[in-house]
Design an enzyme around this catalytic site. Structure first.
Site, PDB file in Angstrom:
ATOM      1  CB  SER A   1      -0.892  -0.101   1.225  1.00 50.36           C
ATOM      2  OG  SER A   1      -1.348   1.378   1.561  1.00 50.36           O
TER       3      SER A   1
ATOM      4  CE1 TYR B   1      -4.083  -2.007   5.046  1.00 48.60           C
ATOM      5  CE2 TYR B   1      -3.418   0.272   4.375  1.00 48.60           C
ATOM      6  CZ  TYR B   1      -3.824  -1.176   4.122  1.00 48.60           C
ATOM      7  OH  TYR B   1      -3.989  -1.151   2.638  1.00 48.60           O
TER       8      TYR B   1
HETATM    9  N1  LIG Z   1      -8.589  -0.246  -2.407  1.00 46.28           N
HETATM   10  C1  LIG Z   1      -7.170   0.552  -2.202  1.00 46.28           C
HETATM   11  O1  LIG Z   1      -7.508   1.759  -2.246  1.00 46.28           O
HETATM   12  C2  LIG Z   1      -6.101  -0.198  -1.775  1.00 46.28           C
HETATM   13  C3  LIG Z   1      -5.086   0.798  -1.489  1.00 46.28           C
HETATM   14  C4  LIG Z   1      -3.756   0.190  -1.044  1.00 46.28           C
HETATM   15  C5  LIG Z   1      -3.611  -1.189  -0.670  1.00 46.28           C
HETATM   16  N2  LIG Z   1      -4.819  -2.066  -0.857  1.00 46.28           N
HETATM   17  C6  LIG Z   1      -4.590  -3.114  -0.705  1.00 46.28           C
HETATM   18  O2  LIG Z   1      -5.217  -4.157  -1.671  1.00 46.28           O
HETATM   19  C7  LIG Z   1      -5.622  -5.423  -1.232  1.00 46.28           C
HETATM   20  C8  LIG Z   1      -7.274  -5.484  -1.510  1.00 46.28           C
HETATM   21  O3  LIG Z   1      -7.910  -4.299  -1.142  1.00 46.28           O
HETATM   22  P1  LIG Z   1      -9.445  -3.982  -1.493  1.00 46.28           P
HETATM   23  O4  LIG Z   1      -9.522  -2.713  -1.551  1.00 46.28           O
HETATM   24  O5  LIG Z   1      -9.952  -5.050  -2.250  1.00 46.28           O
HETATM   25  O6  LIG Z   1      -9.894  -4.516  -0.037  1.00 46.28           O
HETATM   26  P2  LIG Z   1     -11.491  -5.426   0.407  1.00 46.28           P
HETATM   27  O7  LIG Z   1     -11.485  -5.179   1.939  1.00 46.28           O
HETATM   28  O8  LIG Z   1     -12.601  -5.028  -0.492  1.00 46.28           O
HETATM   29  O9  LIG Z   1     -10.880  -6.681   0.119  1.00 46.28           O
HETATM   30  C9  LIG Z   1      -9.984  -7.561   0.952  1.00 46.28           C
HETATM   31  C10 LIG Z   1     -10.749  -8.985   1.266  1.00 46.28           C
HETATM   32  O10 LIG Z   1     -10.221  -9.732   1.869  1.00 46.28           O
HETATM   33  C11 LIG Z   1     -10.666 -10.412   2.883  1.00 46.28           C
HETATM   34  N3  LIG Z   1     -10.141 -10.845   3.898  1.00 46.28           N
HETATM   35  C12 LIG Z   1      -9.632 -10.055   5.022  1.00 46.28           C
HETATM   36  N4  LIG Z   1      -9.108 -10.913   5.921  1.00 46.28           N
HETATM   37  C13 LIG Z   1      -9.287 -12.232   5.416  1.00 46.28           C
HETATM   38  C14 LIG Z   1      -8.788 -13.465   6.048  1.00 46.28           C
HETATM   39  N5  LIG Z   1      -7.982 -13.473   7.160  1.00 46.28           N
HETATM   40  N6  LIG Z   1      -9.020 -14.550   5.223  1.00 46.28           N
HETATM   41  C15 LIG Z   1      -9.655 -14.384   4.210  1.00 46.28           C
HETATM   42  N7  LIG Z   1      -9.961 -13.165   3.498  1.00 46.28           N
HETATM   43  C16 LIG Z   1      -9.817 -12.328   4.278  1.00 46.28           C
HETATM   44  C17 LIG Z   1     -11.813  -9.433   3.155  1.00 46.28           C
HETATM   45  O11 LIG Z   1     -13.150 -10.499   3.430  1.00 46.28           O
HETATM   46  C18 LIG Z   1     -12.350  -8.773   1.864  1.00 46.28           C
HETATM   47  O12 LIG Z   1     -13.261  -9.269   1.184  1.00 46.28           O
HETATM   48  C19 LIG Z   1      -5.610  -5.171   0.465  1.00 46.28           C
HETATM   49  O13 LIG Z   1      -4.469  -6.055   0.698  1.00 46.28           O
HETATM   50  C20 LIG Z   1      -5.455  -3.824   0.584  1.00 46.28           C
HETATM   51  O14 LIG Z   1      -4.809  -3.569   1.815  1.00 46.28           O
HETATM   52  C21 LIG Z   1      -6.034  -1.373  -1.253  1.00 46.28           C
END
Ligand SMILES: NC(=O)c1ccc[n+]([C@@H]2O[C@H](COP(=O)([O-])OP(=O)(O)OC[C@H]3O[C@@H](n4cnc5c(N)ncnc54)[C@H](O)[C@@H]3O)[C@@H](O)[C@H]2O)c1
Length: 355
Positions: free
Chosen positions: A130, A155
């Site tokens: 991130s 985080y």
């Molecule tokens: N969306 C953004 O702007 C952004 C920015 C930087 C980093 N990220 C990273 O990208 C990745 C995806 O993000 P996103 O926006 O799709 O988030 P999101 O919350 O929509 O998706 C994450 C998914 O992981 C699942 N999850 C969490 N813990 C779990 C576990 N212990 N076992 C199984 N499943 C689990 C959740 O149920 C969720 O569906 C993440 O790693 C997030 O940290 C996202």
């Protein structure tokens, strides 16, 4: 036909990435815990969409990847060639009240995926980091070479720790890996805890919106299709184990890239575009900076451009209207400008600016 294990497949980016892989003929084994960090109905709807569009090429298992025994049991029945690890406890502000959720999903979970990758000898593990790892970085744009040792939230600390754990596995077990630092991702099927969703909902409902740091915020907003193009390009090109230095500094088979737009957009411009598409003005409330937040982000993307041919294609001028149109359709809002089923006068505060 390659099979990819996609973690967090019911999440925002996971669904889109799985869709892209399936659309080009790959198979996807998706896992997710479907927790209620935000409304799980949205997660079920994303899964339904994947099943409808791709039938039996998509297989889903519900499991907590922080539970090593359950994870091993579920995966023992399946084979896969590579791993796309997108599941995580996301969110900067939630980590202030729920620190243990981050240790479980982001630290224990990441280690469990590394161990699976090692045991199965997968060809490549691509994982989500991130922009929040840059913390209060003062040099712009943020470069993968910058020292990032001052996380401003737990985080961010867990995402940086994931990069370090991955580096040790690349070194010890020569496991090819790519870490992708995403910059504020937005688009259809997005996350209800993030700023664009929250502002859209509030403007439609005629509720005030909270502008932290008195609105003096900038974000490198990245449209989800661009993120997915970067993910797929990365998956297809595992870093070579040739002793050369990779982006991010590893001499093992481990590359780190920023994926962003390389534009720091003022928050005010994002709100202007939302107002224009929604057709009514936002009620802006100026508030001080929130703990754990950063005022500006911008990705330097030369390494991913030169190594993976990544080019961000969607400006916020195109992407924001697409998001708003999806939002209206998904919520069954009619086209009467400004109509929304619910309205309260509480100020809508974005929980997440970074992701
Ligand atoms: N969306 C953004 O702007 C952004 C920015 C930087 C980093 N990220 C990273 O990208 C990745 C995806 O993000 P996103 O926006 O799709 O988030 P999101 O919350 O929509 O998706 C994450 C998914 O992981 C699942 N999850 C969490 N813990 C779990 C576990 N212990 N076992 C199984 N499943 C689990 C959740 O149920 C969720 O569906 C993440 O790693 C997030 O940290 C996202």
């Amino acid at each position: 036909m390659a099979t990819t294990l996609v973690t967090g497949v019911a999440g925002f980016i996971g669904m889109h990435a799985a869709d892209a892989l399936l659309s080009r003929g790959d198979r996807v084994l998706g896992i997710d815990i479907l927790n209620d960090y935000y409304d799980p109905r949205l997660k079920y709807a994303r899964l339904e969409r994947l099943s409808e569009r791709h039938g039996r090429s998509f297989h889903f298992e519900r499991v907590d990847f922080a539970d090593r025994h359950d994870l091993d049991a579920v995966l023992s029945a399946h084979r896969f060639d590579r791993i796309l690890h997108l599941g995580a406890q996301a969110g900067v502000r939630y980590s202030i009240d729920n620190p243990h959720a981050y240790v479980q999903s982001n630290l224990v979970g990441h280690l469990n995926l590394l161990e699976i990758a090692r045991a199965r000898r997968v060809e490549h593990l691509v994982y989500a980091s991130s922009s929040s790892v840059y913390g209060g970085n003062r040099t712009f744009p943020f470069r993968v070479e910058d020292r990032v040792e001052r996380p401003l939230s737990l985080y961010a600390a867990t995402k940086k720790a994931d990069e370090l754990m991955s580096e040790s596995y690349a070194h010890l077990y020569r496991l090819p890996q790519t870490g992708l630092r995403f910059f504020t991702v937005y688009g259809p099927w997005g996350r209800p805890d993030m700023v664009m969703w929250i502002f859209t909902r509030a403007i439609l409902a005629g509720e005030p919106i909270a502008l932290f740091n008195h609105g003096e915020m900038e974000r490198d907003f990245t449209y989800v299709d661009d993120i997915v193009a970067g993910i797929v390009a990365a998956l297809d090109r595992p870093p070579a184990d040739d002793g050369s230095e990779k982006p991010g500094g590893s001499i093992g088979p481990h590359a780190l890239y920023n994926i962003g737009n390389n534009r720091a957009e003022p928050l005010g411009r994002m709100i202007d575009l939302l107002e224009a598409e929604i057709g009514r003005p936002a009620i802006r409330r100026h508030l001080p900076m929130q703990p754990g937040d950063v005022s500006s982000t911008c990705a330097e993307i030369a390494p991913i451009q030169s190594q993976l041919g990544f080019v961000p294609r969607t400006t916020i001028d195109e992407g924001i209207p697409k998001f708003v149109r999806w939002y209206r359709e998904f919520h069954g809002l009619d086209d009467q400008r400004g109509m929304s089923p619910t309205s309260s006068m509480a100020t809508a505060s974005p929980r997440e600016m970074v992701g």
